[in-house]
Write an enzyme that holds these catalytic residues in place. Structure first.
Site, PDB file in Angstrom:
ATOM      1  N   GLU A  31       0.843  -1.197   0.000  1.00 48.56           N
ATOM      2  CA  GLU A  31       0.000   0.000   0.000  1.00 48.56           C
ATOM      3  C   GLU A  31       0.881   1.250   0.000  1.00 48.56           C
ATOM      4  OE1 GLU A  31      -2.095  -0.861   3.617  1.00 48.56           O
ATOM      5  OE2 GLU A  31      -3.084  -2.605   2.727  1.00 48.56           O
ATOM      6  N   LEU A  60      -6.190  -1.774  -1.132  1.00 49.99           N
ATOM      7  CA  LEU A  60      -5.958  -1.703   0.312  1.00 49.99           C
ATOM      8  C   LEU A  60      -6.480  -2.965   1.013  1.00 49.99           C
ATOM      9  CD1 LEU A  60      -6.746   1.492   2.390  1.00 49.99           C
ATOM     10  CD2 LEU A  60      -5.953  -0.682   3.260  1.00 49.99           C
ATOM     11  N   GLU A  62      -4.591  -6.357   3.101  1.00 50.90           N
ATOM     12  CA  GLU A  62      -3.375  -7.105   3.428  1.00 50.90           C
ATOM     13  C   GLU A  62      -3.508  -8.585   3.086  1.00 50.90           C
ATOM     14  OE1 GLU A  62      -4.827  -4.894   5.357  1.00 50.90           O
ATOM     15  OE2 GLU A  62      -3.327  -3.284   5.399  1.00 50.90           O
ATOM     16  N   PHE A  85       2.201  -0.999   8.569  1.00 50.00           N
ATOM     17  CA  PHE A  85       2.604  -0.916   9.980  1.00 50.00           C
ATOM     18  C   PHE A  85       2.362  -2.279  10.627  1.00 50.00           C
ATOM     19  CE2 PHE A  85       1.970   3.601   9.251  1.00 50.00           C
ATOM     20  CZ  PHE A  85       2.915   4.208  10.054  1.00 50.00           C
ATOM     21  N   GLY A  87       0.816  -3.271  13.219  1.00 51.30           N
ATOM     22  CA  GLY A  87      -0.534  -3.606  13.670  1.00 51.30           C
ATOM     23  C   GLY A  87      -1.481  -3.955  12.536  1.00 51.30           C
ATOM     24  N   HIS A 131       0.383   1.235  15.668  1.00 50.35           N
ATOM     25  CA  HIS A 131       1.516   1.683  14.860  1.00 50.35           C
ATOM     26  C   HIS A 131       2.858   1.487  15.572  1.00 50.35           C
ATOM     27  CE1 HIS A 131      -1.809   3.715  12.845  1.00 50.35           C
ATOM     28  NE2 HIS A 131      -1.022   4.034  11.847  1.00 50.35           N
TER      29      HIS A 131
HETATM   30  C1  TPP Z   1      -5.778  -2.786   7.993  1.00 46.96           C
HETATM   31  C2  TPP Z   1      -5.090  -1.489   7.762  1.00 46.96           C
HETATM   32  N1  TPP Z   1      -4.181  -1.382   6.775  1.00 46.96           N
HETATM   33  C3  TPP Z   1      -3.517  -0.233   6.575  1.00 46.96           C
HETATM   34  C4  TPP Z   1      -3.752   0.855   7.356  1.00 46.96           C
HETATM   35  C5  TPP Z   1      -2.977   2.144   7.143  1.00 46.96           C
HETATM   36  N2  TPP Z   1      -3.866   3.178   6.619  1.00 46.96           N
HETATM   37  C6  TPP Z   1      -4.455   4.065   7.439  1.00 46.96           C
HETATM   38  S1  TPP Z   1      -5.527   5.037   6.643  1.00 46.96           S
HETATM   39  C7  TPP Z   1      -5.204   4.328   5.153  1.00 46.96           C
HETATM   40  C8  TPP Z   1      -5.970   4.765   3.956  1.00 46.96           C
HETATM   41  C9  TPP Z   1      -7.439   4.639   4.167  1.00 46.96           C
HETATM   42  O1  TPP Z   1      -8.158   5.074   3.064  1.00 46.96           O
HETATM   43  P1  TPP Z   1      -9.737   5.154   3.063  1.00 46.96           P
HETATM   44  O2  TPP Z   1     -10.325   3.864   3.515  1.00 46.96           O
HETATM   45  O3  TPP Z   1     -10.142   5.649   1.732  1.00 46.96           O
HETATM   46  O4  TPP Z   1     -10.092   6.206   4.194  1.00 46.96           O
HETATM   47  P2  TPP Z   1      -9.649   7.740   4.277  1.00 46.96           P
HETATM   48  O5  TPP Z   1      -8.359   7.756   5.033  1.00 46.96           O
HETATM   49  O6  TPP Z   1      -9.527   8.272   2.905  1.00 46.96           O
HETATM   50  O7  TPP Z   1     -10.716   8.401   5.075  1.00 46.96           O
HETATM   51  C10 TPP Z   1      -4.230   3.338   5.307  1.00 46.96           C
HETATM   52  C11 TPP Z   1      -3.682   2.532   4.213  1.00 46.96           C
HETATM   53  C12 TPP Z   1      -4.713   0.707   8.376  1.00 46.96           C
HETATM   54  N3  TPP Z   1      -5.017   1.722   9.198  1.00 46.96           N
HETATM   55  N4  TPP Z   1      -5.367  -0.453   8.563  1.00 46.96           N
END
Ligand code: TPP
Ligand code: MG
Lengths: 326, 372
Positions: A31, A60, A62, A85, A87, A131
């Site tokens: 990602e 997005l 995993e 990360f 977690g 994190h």
């Molecule tokens: C399972 C998981 N994978 C990766 C992340 C890291 N991460 C945090 S926000 C994000 C993007 C999220 O995008 P979206 O669902 O469109 O929500 P937005 O942030 O745009 O509100 C990522 C990859 C996470 N929090 N949880």
């Protein structure tokens, strides 16, 4: 000899670049690893250099990343996955533990699984929930996975390339708190075996063992101990599974005392495993029980409490004192 | 991606009501509202935007570890948040600051999370059923589906009384829509016909990854394959968000099964204060969405209905008061006792917690004694 002064993030970047250059079957997946270069910039510039077909900014998910990496590996590719990360590895836990780890065994060796999963891990970065964790024990507990963690830029540069060359799955834990400090990287050396512990500081009275983010902490503690009159040997595990025990046992035979330190919770952990094995293999050399210094067995706390949660030089020294007092 | 032919919009970019076949079903929800209710939408949007911008400033000034801006998404959130009835349960993602506020969560609880003092810490039961933020993307959609299944098992929905029948709304993003959990939530909700509204804020980005990487089809069409009706709305139109969410929640609470709303909006700022969007996106898109801003068009709408300068000045004053108050309280925050780590890990006594709590207390005391 060609020595460069690099951060670990940059050393990993260079190691990945070498791997991409060396073998057209090597792919990076994850990602935000494309134009952004990953949230820690470990893949910076690689998408621009190698393009969409070598550096894949994935959807997005995993489980999707690891599950498709397995399929790509079946097809002859060598995927290197980035989990953003620590977690967030758990949505992929099923694919890693029930599939990736077992496929070679189920194929009676006719199928190899050269998949690397890079995981930034550990605390000391003041970040929010999920994190800052250290989930390495779950993976070390899973037969079929190799688990390693570099502690410095030079090792990171070589270990990532060796991990990619391995025909077995490697969970590659990158200590976030060590991404930025720079160190000398000898890019002309021939590397070292992936699963080899290293004595980083010789000493005679107590052996300290750790890996990844803990090694710099152990060195700090060793220096303080030295100034207070205790000679401490520090060993960097580098590999969590398998563990290269000979240098540890040899050290304990010399010092008679062992303290194992880690950021992860102590209960059923890498430290527990080392304590048990060293007790089995060097019982008559021990002057004191093997002591563990670990994160508490609680969820990783809010960032303002992380310094109380994570072992620091003082907590390591407290254990050194206890070991010396026997 | 911008609006499509299917996008339901009640208020256009100029702030004029759209009367068409497509809006006929929803306009009555707006016509029912008093001037005060219509102004409440504006008040919530303006106040939270000011709070949000100032929270990002607090981060830059070292007061917060990070901030997660909701800038640009106020209409999607305020409209849907005010559409939920008191008995409804709300499962947020991590950007829904204004909905937290609408449901009575002090914004300080969110500030505390992002300062590194807590992982949540409010009780949904005491905060109008507003559940905790979830940072592991998509996990909350399954919790919401399960909660909605429980409502159904309890017979607390579809009795024919919309004043008491319960429903659930869950928020998630375009990136999260790719997660297995989200797809499993769609399956469970559909299978049990649970009273759940999926509210997807498509802000077009998941950090640096555009929504086109997550889906080749408009996201409101995806639930169709699960047997759940989907609708796409202009997420920068607070009236569309309110009316369509009200209609969907009422359908869910009256036995209509799960519903799905895709709100088209835009993350106007960085993903978080740790992010630099100039590395991966261009200004053209930003220009489009700046013109489509929710607050600008809604102010025009309210002015056309007689709201005057004093009303807008009053809201500005309220926003300024809130941010000043938050700033003051943020700077005054202390640090929790380390022993707090051991609280609430289990709901009943646990030997390891007791031993480690005691060890830490003795260890800390050893420093006070001047030793070690
Ligand atoms: C399972 C998981 N994978 C990766 C992340 C890291 N991460 C945090 S926000 C994000 C993007 C999220 O995008 P979206 O669902 O469109 O929500 P937005 O942030 O745009 O509100 C990522 C990859 C996470 N929090 N949880
Ligand atoms: Mg998004």
């Amino acid at each position: 000899m060609s020595v460069e002064n690099l951060s670990m993030a940059k050393a990993l970047n260079q190691g990945l670049r070498q791997a991409l250059l060396a073998d057209p079957k090597v792919l990076l997946m994850g990602e935000d690893i494309g134009p952004l270069g990953g949230v820690f910039r470990v893949t910076e510039g690689l998408h621009a250099e190698f393009g969409d077909n070598r550096v894949l900014d994935t959807p997005l998910a995993e489980s999707g990343i690891v599950g498709t990496a397995i399929g790509l590996a079946m097809r002859g590719y060598r995927p290197v996955c980035e989990i953003q990360f620590d977690g967030f590895i758990f949505p992929a836990f099923d694919q890693i533990t029930t599939q990736l780890a077992k496929l070679t065994s189920r194929h009676h060796g006719s199928l190899t699984m050269p998949v690397v999963i890079r995981v930034p891990y550990g605390g000391h970065i003041g970040a929010v929930e999920h994190h800052q964790e250290s989930p390495e024990a779950y993976f070390a507990h899973t037969p079929g996975l190799r688990v390693v963690s570099p502690s410095n830029p030079h090792d990171a540069y070589w270990m990532i390339q060796e991990a990619i060359q391995s025909n077995d799955p490697v969970i590659f834990f990158e200590p976030k708190s060590r991404y930025w400090p720079k160190g000398d990287v000898d890019t002309s050396a021939s590397g070292f075996p992936l699963h080899s512990t290293r004595v980083v500081r010789p000493g005679t009275e107590v052996t300290l063992v750790g890996y990844g983010p803990m090694v710099s902490m152990l060195l700090q503690a060793a220096e303080i101990a030295e100034s207070e009159g205790t000679s401490v040997e520090v060993i960097d595990l580098r590999s969590i599974s398998p563990i290269d025990y000979d240098p540890i046992v040899a050290s304990v035979q010399k010092t008679g005392r062992l303290v194992v330190a880690q950021e992860a919770p102590g209960f059923v952990s890498v430290g527990s495993e080392i304590a048990a094995t060293v007790t089995e293999r060097a019982f008559y050399s021990l002057e004191a029980p093997v002591l563990r210094v670990a994160g508490f067995d609680t969820p990783f706390p809010p960032a303002k409490l992380e310094t109380a949660y994570l072992p620091d030089a003082d907590r390591i020294l407290e254990a050194v004192d206890r070991a010396m007092a026997y | 991606m911008s609006y499509t032919a299917a996008t339901v919009q009640l208020l256009d970019i100029e702030g004029k009501l759209v009367t068409s076949d497509a809006t006929a079903e929803y306009l009555p929800y707006i016509e029912k509202l008093s001037d005060d209710q219509l102004r409440e939408f504006h008040r919530q949007m303006v106040v939270i935007r000011r709070f949000d911008i100032d929270a990002a400033n607090l981060q830059r000034q070292g007061q917060l570890a990070m901030w997660i801006p909701s800038l640009g998404q106020e209409a999607a959130q305020v409209g849907s948040g005010l559409a939920a009835r008191p008995q409804d349960h709300i499962f947020p993602s991590y950007r829904e600051h204004v909905i937290a506020r609408i449901r009575g969560v002090d914004p300080m609880r969110i500030i505390e999370m992002l300062r590194g003092l807590s992982h949540g810490g409010w009780d949904p039961k005491e905060h109008n059923n507003f559940h905790l933020y979830t940072l592991v993307l998509g996990s909350q959609t399954l919790h919401a589906a399960g909660y909605a299944m429980g409502i159904q098992l309890d017979g607390a929905t579809a009795t024919g009384n919309p004043e008491t029948d319960e429903a659930v709304i869950v928020y998630f993003g375009d990136g999260s829509s790719s997660q297995g959990d989200v797809n499993e939530a769609l399956v469970f909700a559909a299978s049990y016909q649970a009273p759940l509204v999926f509210f997807l804020q498509n802000n077009h980005w998941a950090i640096s990854v555009p929504v086109t990487r997550q889906s080749r089809t408009p996201l409101y069409l995806r639930p169709g394959g699960f047997g759940i009706p989907g609708i796409q709305i202009d997420g920068n139109d607070v009236l569309a968000s309110y009316a369509v969410t009200t209609a969907n929640l009422d359908r869910a609470r009256s036995g209509g099964g799960p519903q799905f709303i895709e709100a088209l909006t835009y993350r106007m700022g960085a993903h978080t204060t740790s992010d630099d969007p100039t590395k991966y996106r261009d200004n053209e898109e930003l220009d489009f969405w700046t013109k489509a801003d929710a607050i600008t068009r809604y102010e025009k709408f309210l002015r056309s209905r007689g709201a005057g300068d004093d009303f807008f000045a009053e809201i500005e004053a309220e926003a300024a008061d809130l941010t000043a108050d938050i700033r003051r309280r943020t700077i005054a925050l202390g640090v929790p006792e380390p022993s707090q780590m051991f609280e609430y890990v289990y709901s009943e006594p646990h030997a390891l917690m007791d031993a480690q709590r005691e060890w830490l207390a003795n260890y800390e005391a050893s420093f006070e004694g001047g030793e070690a």
